[in-house]
Design an enzyme around this catalytic site. Sequence first.
Site: not given
Ligand code: PMV
Length: 299
Positions: A83, A85, A91, A133
């Site tokens: 979680v 990470a 998602a 995601d």
């Molecule tokens: O850390 P994660 O898996 O929630 O990815 C975030 C990715 C970003 O581009 C920074 C934000 C997004 O919602 O795309």
Amino acid sequence: MRGVVVYSAPAKVYLSGEHAVVYNKRAVAVGIDLRTTVRLERSDNFHYQTNADTRYLEEAVNAFSSIKAVDGVEIKVESEIPVGAGLGSSAAVTVATLGALNEEFDANLSKEDIAKLAFEVERSIQGVASPTDTFVSTMGGCVLVPDLLRIQDTLDCAIVIGDTRTVGSTKKLVQAVKELRSSEPEVIDLIFDAIDRITAAVIEWLEAADYKRLGMLMNINHGLLDAIGVGSLELSALVDGARSHGAYGAKITGAGGGGCIVAICEAKKVAQVVEGIEEAGGKAIVADVSGDGLRKVVG
Ligand code: PMV
């Protein structure tokens, strides 16, 4: 009489484009075979059992209730996804919950409908979010964003994730990048344009199965993520560990600040890359691409 309905959905890694994707630049993400499993049955009340954030379950049930009334459900979550990470655990739980609700309440939602609804759930909780995601977790495979196109089913190389076991807040990091961009718009927009070009090349080298060049692009992307301030000492150590032990390339995956890196390498170098990541203080996770996104678990 109805029984328990069980659905699972996968985690993801970014090969390129996180953060820039928030500004409508291109990104490529891949579903991986770490899964969250949701067991759902009707109940006369609402019971949620998870060791992570229950808000995603509550909000998924709320959002679904605007389509079909839900009087009560019991939901139990089991997850292989760390979680906070950067692997898309929220998602996956949202998508798997909507998949199970869809079946139990005969809503006839398509996978596209589920991906869209899951995105709304994430956005309502996180504020800012790209559909990456939720789309990858629903569809699996290798996906281009913001087009939301599945560009490939799999990769012909190994994926090794390195978890720093530190946590980064996506919301805070997206906000910090926004502030940096407000202060230096021309510089930051050039970096986002460069990341967009990296994604264009990533698509090309994926198609050609040229993983050496793909790895090189991941290395450049990592440098640019560092440049916009989402790196950390721990993340850099794991990236160096993977590269110095034979990976084609390695980079932060997701929001950064903490969380994970992703490395790609030849199958025969997996053990070496795992060692490089662990010597650098990380937890290595060897992953395969998950061609399946959301799926029903039978038996
Ligand atoms: O850390 P994660 O898996 O929630 O990815 C975030 C990715 C970003 O581009 C920074 C934000 C997004 O919602 O795309």
